[in-house]
Scaffold this motif. Structure first.
Motif, PDB file in Angstrom:
ATOM      1  N   ARG A 210      44.282  30.492   1.965  1.00 45.35           N
ATOM      2  CA  ARG A 210      43.826  31.378   0.636  1.00 45.35           C
ATOM      3  C   ARG A 210      42.895  32.436   1.314  1.00 45.35           C
ATOM      4  O   ARG A 210      42.986  33.615   1.017  1.00 45.35           O
ATOM      5  N   VAL A 211      41.962  31.812   2.116  1.00 43.15           N
ATOM      6  CA  VAL A 211      40.885  32.717   2.785  1.00 43.15           C
ATOM      7  C   VAL A 211      41.395  33.709   3.792  1.00 43.15           C
ATOM      8  O   VAL A 211      41.383  34.720   3.876  1.00 43.15           O
ATOM      9  N   GLY A 212      42.320  33.015   4.794  1.00 41.04           N
ATOM     10  CA  GLY A 212      42.945  33.725   5.570  1.00 41.04           C
ATOM     11  C   GLY A 212      43.784  34.991   5.262  1.00 41.04           C
ATOM     12  O   GLY A 212      44.022  35.930   5.861  1.00 41.04           O
ATOM     13  N   SER A 213      44.430  34.756   4.059  1.00 42.47           N
ATOM     14  CA  SER A 213      45.206  35.742   3.561  1.00 42.47           C
ATOM     15  C   SER A 213      44.411  36.779   2.809  1.00 42.47           C
ATOM     16  O   SER A 213      44.886  38.010   2.498  1.00 42.47           O
ATOM     17  N   GLY A 214      43.217  36.502   2.650  1.00 40.22           N
ATOM     18  CA  GLY A 214      42.251  37.595   1.851  1.00 40.22           C
ATOM     19  C   GLY A 214      41.979  37.250   0.503  1.00 40.22           C
ATOM     20  O   GLY A 214      41.587  38.029  -0.267  1.00 40.22           O
ATOM     21  N   ALA A 215      42.765  36.334  -0.172  1.00 42.01           N
ATOM     22  CA  ALA A 215      42.703  35.966  -1.574  1.00 42.01           C
ATOM     23  C   ALA A 215      41.380  35.278  -2.112  1.00 42.01           C
ATOM     24  O   ALA A 215      41.160  35.459  -3.089  1.00 42.01           O
ATOM     25  N   TRP A 216      40.953  34.686  -1.001  1.00 37.56           N
ATOM     26  CA  TRP A 216      39.721  33.909  -1.437  1.00 37.56           C
ATOM     27  C   TRP A 216      38.682  34.450  -0.078  1.00 37.56           C
ATOM     28  O   TRP A 216      39.220  34.836   0.823  1.00 37.56           O
ATOM     29  N   SER A 217      37.316  34.360  -0.337  1.00 40.14           N
ATOM     30  CA  SER A 217      36.448  34.364   0.546  1.00 40.14           C
ATOM     31  C   SER A 217      35.842  33.421   1.100  1.00 40.14           C
ATOM     32  O   SER A 217      35.833  32.277   0.609  1.00 40.14           O
ATOM     33  N   PRO A 218      35.168  33.406   2.224  1.00 39.17           N
ATOM     34  CA  PRO A 218      34.636  32.063   2.670  1.00 39.17           C
ATOM     35  C   PRO A 218      33.653  31.469   1.734  1.00 39.17           C
ATOM     36  O   PRO A 218      33.451  30.355   1.547  1.00 39.17           O
ATOM     37  N   GLU A 219      32.984  32.675   1.055  1.00 36.06           N
ATOM     38  CA  GLU A 219      31.783  31.909   0.226  1.00 36.06           C
ATOM     39  C   GLU A 219      32.714  31.169  -1.198  1.00 36.06           C
ATOM     40  O   GLU A 219      32.022  30.342  -1.674  1.00 36.06           O
ATOM     41  N   ASP A 220      33.905  31.694  -1.288  1.00 32.42           N
ATOM     42  CA  ASP A 220      34.650  31.058  -2.389  1.00 32.42           C
ATOM     43  C   ASP A 220      35.013  29.395  -2.096  1.00 32.42           C
ATOM     44  O   ASP A 220      34.850  28.555  -2.888  1.00 32.42           O
ATOM     45  N   VAL A 221      34.921  29.068  -0.723  1.00 33.43           N
ATOM     46  CA  VAL A 221      35.216  27.795  -0.392  1.00 33.43           C
ATOM     47  C   VAL A 221      33.859  26.846  -0.805  1.00 33.43           C
ATOM     48  O   VAL A 221      33.884  25.621  -1.115  1.00 33.43           O
ATOM     49  N   THR A 222      32.554  27.686  -0.469  1.00 32.97           N
ATOM     50  CA  THR A 222      31.354  26.739  -0.890  1.00 32.97           C
ATOM     51  C   THR A 222      31.321  26.738  -2.386  1.00 32.97           C
ATOM     52  O   THR A 222      31.112  25.641  -2.765  1.00 32.97           O
ATOM     53  N   GLU A 223      31.804  27.611  -2.999  1.00 31.09           N
ATOM     54  CA  GLU A 223      31.854  27.366  -4.500  1.00 31.09           C
ATOM     55  C   GLU A 223      32.650  26.306  -5.138  1.00 31.09           C
ATOM     56  O   GLU A 223      32.348  25.565  -6.060  1.00 31.09           O
ATOM     57  N   ALA A 224      34.135  26.197  -4.408  1.00 31.08           N
ATOM     58  CA  ALA A 224      34.919  25.227  -4.778  1.00 31.08           C
ATOM     59  C   ALA A 224      34.354  23.855  -4.475  1.00 31.08           C
ATOM     60  O   ALA A 224      34.548  22.934  -5.198  1.00 31.08           O
ATOM     61  N   LEU A 225      33.631  23.612  -3.066  1.00 32.99           N
ATOM     62  CA  LEU A 225      33.115  22.492  -2.738  1.00 32.99           C
ATOM     63  C   LEU A 225      31.921  21.870  -3.710  1.00 32.99           C
ATOM     64  O   LEU A 225      31.825  20.957  -4.061  1.00 32.99           O
ATOM     65  N   GLU A 226      30.976  22.930  -4.188  1.00 29.84           N
ATOM     66  CA  GLU A 226      29.895  22.637  -4.917  1.00 29.84           C
ATOM     67  C   GLU A 226      30.435  22.225  -6.398  1.00 29.84           C
ATOM     68  O   GLU A 226      29.697  21.695  -7.172  1.00 29.84           O
ATOM     69  N   ALA A 227      31.558  22.857  -6.923  1.00 30.07           N
ATOM     70  CA  ALA A 227      32.123  22.446  -8.273  1.00 30.07           C
ATOM     71  C   ALA A 227      32.724  21.194  -8.290  1.00 30.07           C
ATOM     72  O   ALA A 227      32.478  20.370  -9.679  1.00 30.07           O
TER      73      ALA A 227
END
Length: 256
Positions: A210-227
């Motif tokens: 999803r990050v590679g496609s542009g639907a997510w940003s790398p920062e969204d990965v951090t948010e998902a992890l911290e959730a």
């Protein structure tokens, strides 16, 4: 009873995973049945990792106890004879200490995931890689993967069916490589840790796609992890691109 380590390669497509099951074929069952062609009373075997249905291995490690003192080369040759026609091969066998254990003696596991981007369906790699029909940004996916490295609570990235006592794990490596292939690109994701949670790698790759496609940003990965919430994870990718490619031990049992 002499104990042997087995280095095993398999195509996971026809199996319901490594672990023996009552109603479905498994890799463990195939290897144990081959062992019992050699010694009918051979006990069950243990493995370094219980790969899921459809997941492959280039370097699974198992151990078995034999009544006879087998030459390791002859043992591997005999097993490969009896494993036909299963897509399973014993690459090497080695004599190990009686208390050596494929799972509990291991210090790390290494997984690799293959993802191919191209418009046309896969033919030669069908069942061996995940195909997506759009381009991906390797640098963005690596930036997202970097945020997963280290000690974290990986609740977001584990199956709700995971039986691990704790979601806290240390991810030692998360690396994304890209190479051009005819009519597309192949991406390989490499992950290394002492142990992994159920569906953790497939959850990582589905999120990074999803990050590679542009639907997510790398920062969204951090948010998902911290959730620390499974609902925050990206899509879980299919199993056919996943390979167990290595198991690390304090001393390599297969080294010459």
């Amino acid at each position: 009873m002499p104990r042997y380590a087995l280095l095993i390669e398999y195509n996971g497509a026809p199996f319901a995973g490594w672990q023996r099951q009552k109603e479905h074929p498994s890799v463990q069952q195939a290897v144990e049945e081959a062992l019992r062609k050699l010694e009918p009373d051979c006990p069950g075997i243990g493995a370094a990792g219980r790969t899921d249905a459809g997941v492959h291995a280039t370097a699974q490690v198992a151990h078995c106890d034999m009544a006879k003192d087998w030459d390791p080369f002859r043992l591997s040759e005999a097993l490969n004879h009896h494993l036909k026609p299963h897509p399973v091969a014993v690459l090497k066998a080695a004599r190990v200490a009686d208390d050596w254990h494929a799972r509990f003696s291991a210090m790390e596991r290494r997984y690799m995931f293959r993802l191919i981007t191209r418009r046309a369906p896969l033919v030669h790699d069908a069942g061996l890689a995940w195909r997506v029909n759009h381009d991906l940004d390797r640098d963005a996916m690596q930036a997202g993967a970097d945020r997963l490295i280290g000690l974290h609570d990986f609740t977001t990235f584990r199956s709700t069916m995971c039986q691990a006592d704790s979601p806290v794990k240390t991810l030692d490596e998360a690396r994304v490589e890209a190479s051009d292939i005819p009519y597309g690109q192949e991406f390989r994701f490499y992950f290394r840790a002492r142990s992994f949670l159920h569906n953790q790698v497939r959850s990582f790759v589905g999120t990074l796609e999803r990050v590679g496609s542009g639907a997510w940003s790398p920062e969204d990965v951090t948010e998902a992890l911290e959730a620390k919430d499974r609902a925050a994870c990206g899509p879980v990718c299919p199993p056919e691109g996943l390979y167990l490619v290595g198991v690390g031990y304090p001393k390599d049992p297969f080294a010459k």
